[in-house]
Every structure is written in C-alpha cells, then in structure tokens.
Design a protein around this motif. Sequence first.
Motif, PDB file in Angstrom:
ATOM      1  N   LEU A  34      37.833  22.966   0.064  1.00  0.00           N
ATOM      2  CA  LEU A  34      36.717  22.047  -0.133  1.00  0.00           C
ATOM      3  C   LEU A  34      35.459  22.772  -0.595  1.00  0.00           C
ATOM      4  O   LEU A  34      35.219  23.921  -0.225  1.00  0.00           O
ATOM      5  CB  LEU A  34      36.410  21.307   1.172  1.00  0.00           C
ATOM      6  CG  LEU A  34      37.532  20.477   1.785  1.00  0.00           C
ATOM      7  CD1 LEU A  34      37.094  19.905   3.124  1.00  0.00           C
ATOM      8  CD2 LEU A  34      37.970  19.372   0.845  1.00  0.00           C
ATOM      9  N   VAL A  35      34.669  22.077  -1.385  1.00  0.00           N
ATOM     10  CA  VAL A  35      33.342  22.562  -1.794  1.00  0.00           C
ATOM     11  C   VAL A  35      32.356  21.407  -1.648  1.00  0.00           C
ATOM     12  O   VAL A  35      32.748  20.239  -1.550  1.00  0.00           O
ATOM     13  CB  VAL A  35      33.327  23.083  -3.256  1.00  0.00           C
ATOM     14  CG1 VAL A  35      34.182  24.325  -3.395  1.00  0.00           C
ATOM     15  CG2 VAL A  35      33.762  22.012  -4.238  1.00  0.00           C
ATOM     16  N   ASN A  36      31.079  21.742  -1.614  1.00  0.00           N
ATOM     17  CA  ASN A  36      30.017  20.741  -1.572  1.00  0.00           C
ATOM     18  C   ASN A  36      30.190  19.789  -0.387  1.00  0.00           C
ATOM     19  O   ASN A  36      30.068  18.570  -0.523  1.00  0.00           O
ATOM     20  CB  ASN A  36      29.961  19.971  -2.900  1.00  0.00           C
ATOM     21  CG  ASN A  36      28.682  19.188  -3.065  1.00  0.00           C
ATOM     22  OD1 ASN A  36      27.676  19.476  -2.423  1.00  0.00           O
ATOM     23  ND2 ASN A  36      28.721  18.178  -3.917  1.00  0.00           N
ATOM     24  N   VAL A  37      30.475  20.327   0.778  1.00  0.00           N
ATOM     25  CA  VAL A  37      30.649  19.527   1.994  1.00  0.00           C
ATOM     26  C   VAL A  37      29.265  19.162   2.517  1.00  0.00           C
ATOM     27  O   VAL A  37      28.405  20.024   2.695  1.00  0.00           O
ATOM     28  CB  VAL A  37      31.447  20.310   3.060  1.00  0.00           C
ATOM     29  CG1 VAL A  37      31.573  19.503   4.331  1.00  0.00           C
ATOM     30  CG2 VAL A  37      32.820  20.683   2.514  1.00  0.00           C
ATOM     31  N   ARG A  38      29.044  17.861   2.763  1.00  0.00           N
ATOM     32  CA  ARG A  38      27.721  17.386   3.173  1.00  0.00           C
ATOM     33  C   ARG A  38      27.832  16.080   3.933  1.00  0.00           C
ATOM     34  O   ARG A  38      28.842  15.383   3.834  1.00  0.00           O
ATOM     35  CB  ARG A  38      26.831  17.199   1.951  1.00  0.00           C
ATOM     36  CG  ARG A  38      27.319  16.072   1.035  1.00  0.00           C
ATOM     37  CD  ARG A  38      27.166  16.409  -0.433  1.00  0.00           C
ATOM     38  NE  ARG A  38      27.656  15.342  -1.295  1.00  0.00           N
ATOM     39  CZ  ARG A  38      28.875  15.303  -1.807  1.00  0.00           C
ATOM     40  NH1 ARG A  38      29.760  16.230  -1.534  1.00  0.00           N
ATOM     41  NH2 ARG A  38      29.244  14.312  -2.600  1.00  0.00           N
ATOM     42  N   LEU A  39      26.784  15.742   4.673  1.00  0.00           N
ATOM     43  CA  LEU A  39      26.726  14.457   5.368  1.00  0.00           C
ATOM     44  C   LEU A  39      26.353  13.372   4.366  1.00  0.00           C
ATOM     45  O   LEU A  39      25.542  13.597   3.480  1.00  0.00           O
ATOM     46  CB  LEU A  39      25.689  14.487   6.487  1.00  0.00           C
ATOM     47  CG  LEU A  39      25.974  15.415   7.653  1.00  0.00           C
ATOM     48  CD1 LEU A  39      24.799  15.419   8.621  1.00  0.00           C
ATOM     49  CD2 LEU A  39      27.239  14.985   8.363  1.00  0.00           C
ATOM     50  N   SER A  40      26.919  12.203   4.537  1.00  0.00           N
ATOM     51  CA  SER A  40      26.581  11.116   3.612  1.00  0.00           C
ATOM     52  C   SER A  40      25.219  10.526   3.919  1.00  0.00           C
ATOM     53  O   SER A  40      24.535  10.056   3.034  1.00  0.00           O
ATOM     54  CB  SER A  40      27.636  10.015   3.643  1.00  0.00           C
ATOM     55  OG  SER A  40      27.583   9.325   4.864  1.00  0.00           O
ATOM     56  N   ASP A  41      24.819  10.537   5.175  1.00  0.00           N
ATOM     57  CA  ASP A  41      23.501   9.991   5.544  1.00  0.00           C
ATOM     58  C   ASP A  41      22.655  11.117   6.121  1.00  0.00           C
ATOM     59  O   ASP A  41      22.215  11.083   7.243  1.00  0.00           O
ATOM     60  CB  ASP A  41      23.622   8.824   6.518  1.00  0.00           C
ATOM     61  CG  ASP A  41      24.313   9.214   7.812  1.00  0.00           C
ATOM     62  OD1 ASP A  41      24.887  10.303   7.882  1.00  0.00           O
ATOM     63  OD2 ASP A  41      24.244   8.428   8.765  1.00  0.00           O
ATOM     64  N   ASP A  42      22.418  12.131   5.273  1.00  0.00           N
ATOM     65  CA  ASP A  42      21.738  13.317   5.754  1.00  0.00           C
ATOM     66  C   ASP A  42      20.221  13.182   5.771  1.00  0.00           C
ATOM     67  O   ASP A  42      19.518  14.149   5.957  1.00  0.00           O
ATOM     68  CB  ASP A  42      22.153  14.543   4.947  1.00  0.00           C
ATOM     69  CG  ASP A  42      21.848  14.390   3.472  1.00  0.00           C
ATOM     70  OD1 ASP A  42      21.503  13.274   3.049  1.00  0.00           O
ATOM     71  OD2 ASP A  42      21.957  15.386   2.746  1.00  0.00           O
ATOM     72  N   PHE A  43      19.704  11.971   5.567  1.00  0.00           N
ATOM     73  CA  PHE A  43      18.278  11.793   5.753  1.00  0.00           C
ATOM     74  C   PHE A  43      18.042  10.558   6.610  1.00  0.00           C
ATOM     75  O   PHE A  43      18.879   9.688   6.723  1.00  0.00           O
ATOM     76  CB  PHE A  43      17.524  11.714   4.416  1.00  0.00           C
ATOM     77  CG  PHE A  43      17.872  10.533   3.559  1.00  0.00           C
ATOM     78  CD1 PHE A  43      17.132   9.383   3.615  1.00  0.00           C
ATOM     79  CD2 PHE A  43      18.947  10.592   2.680  1.00  0.00           C
ATOM     80  CE1 PHE A  43      17.451   8.304   2.822  1.00  0.00           C
ATOM     81  CE2 PHE A  43      19.266   9.511   1.877  1.00  0.00           C
ATOM     82  CZ  PHE A  43      18.517   8.368   1.953  1.00  0.00           C
ATOM     83  N   GLU A  44      16.895  10.570   7.238  1.00  0.00           N
ATOM     84  CA  GLU A  44      16.569   9.504   8.180  1.00  0.00           C
ATOM     85  C   GLU A  44      15.294   8.806   7.734  1.00  0.00           C
ATOM     86  O   GLU A  44      14.496   9.365   6.981  1.00  0.00           O
ATOM     87  CB  GLU A  44      16.394  10.089   9.580  1.00  0.00           C
ATOM     88  CG  GLU A  44      17.657  10.733  10.112  1.00  0.00           C
ATOM     89  CD  GLU A  44      17.442  11.458  11.420  1.00  0.00           C
ATOM     90  OE1 GLU A  44      18.221  11.228  12.344  1.00  0.00           O
ATOM     91  OE2 GLU A  44      16.482  12.247  11.500  1.00  0.00           O
ATOM     92  N   VAL A  45      15.121   7.586   8.211  1.00  0.00           N
ATOM     93  CA  VAL A  45      13.926   6.818   7.901  1.00  0.00           C
ATOM     94  C   VAL A  45      13.180   6.528   9.196  1.00  0.00           C
ATOM     95  O   VAL A  45      13.790   6.337  10.248  1.00  0.00           O
ATOM     96  CB  VAL A  45      14.275   5.498   7.167  1.00  0.00           C
ATOM     97  CG1 VAL A  45      14.839   5.791   5.794  1.00  0.00           C
ATOM     98  CG2 VAL A  45      15.227   4.650   7.968  1.00  0.00           C
ATOM     99  N   PRO A  46      11.855   6.512   9.135  1.00  0.00           N
ATOM    100  CA  PRO A  46      11.083   6.229  10.350  1.00  0.00           C
ATOM    101  C   PRO A  46      11.148   4.750  10.706  1.00  0.00           C
ATOM    102  O   PRO A  46      11.231   3.884   9.838  1.00  0.00           O
ATOM    103  CB  PRO A  46       9.664   6.642   9.973  1.00  0.00           C
ATOM    104  CG  PRO A  46       9.616   6.551   8.487  1.00  0.00           C
ATOM    105  CD  PRO A  46      11.008   6.816   7.987  1.00  0.00           C
TER     106      PRO A  46
END
Length: 181
Positions: free
Chosen positions: A31-43
């Motif tokens: 695997l490459v480019n492994v990341r979270l799909s919702d890696d940002f949050e909103v206030p």
Amino acid sequence: DLFVDLLVERREEGAPVLESVLSLLQAMPELVNVRLSDDFEVPAYRLMFNRETMSRYGVSSSQLTTQLEAAARGAHATDLRSVNEEIPVLLRTPRKATVEALLSEPVPTRGRLMPLSTFLAAEYVLLPASLMRGDQIPILRILADVSQESDLDDATRAIEAALDPVLPSDVRLRIGGANEA
C-alpha cells in the motif's frame, strides 16, 4: 483505489484501534498513500439542557429548541403564493456573531425574561467533517492506494492477514473500493 472500513460500536473507543490499524497499513509494502478519509474536523457547539432549571422556571425543551431553530434557520411563518410557485416565508432572529451573544438572548419564563444561558450550556467541540455509518454503526474509514509493486488481490489479502489477528472482537473490518468492483 481501495478503502478499509472499521465498524465500531462507539466512535471514541475506535480511536486507539484506528491509530494502530493506520500504522500497520502505512508499513505495508503493498500500500501507498495510506490516510484517514475524514482527517479534518470542523468546529461545533454541543448544547446541553439544564432540565432542573428549566423545570423550576416552566421552560420546555421544545420552547428552547424552537428559539434556537429560529436563530439558526428561521421559523416558517407562511408561504407566498404566486401563479405557479410557493415561496416559504421564514422569520429569523438577527444573526449572532458569537455563541455567547446567542446565549444572552431572552427567554420568556413565568413572570420574567431570562437569558438562554440560564437553561443550557454550550460546549465547544471538534467533530469529524463527515460521519459515515454502516448497519447503523459508525465507520472509521482509511483510504489507500495499491503500490506499483503489488496488485489489488495481493493488497487485499495482505490487509486481511495483517488486521484479522489484531482487531478486537467488537470491531468489524470491511475492504471496499476498487476491490468491490
């Protein structure tokens, strides 16, 4: 190319599992480019009713909810009708620049007006930018691409072999994306 879903009963309990799974997947040569799909949050603000105070002053949760909804979206008053169209007319309180300004708005009680903050508290929180569910269970999604040295079948088998032994019994694994196609 593919995604790995972790179905967990409680999202907050899934955080430690998510971190370990993410580390395992990032170390896999398939695997490459492994990341979270919702890696940002909103206030956001979590509003909590003080039911004891509401009861003491005769204020209902529906009364407060209606007032908050009118501030946020407006309250439907009527419809303006023309020949082939109905246009909703909404009544909205003036916009508030801060949550503190909103909580200072008056609420009618038995005998007098009191600030909204008397009946509810607002807690600042960060929420995931998106919430996914499967079978009514929260999903924590990890995205990954298949490396050039591997193929989709090898990557899928490697993920299953690496994760099946380490996942707790209350966390289910689902691999999708290009794999499903």
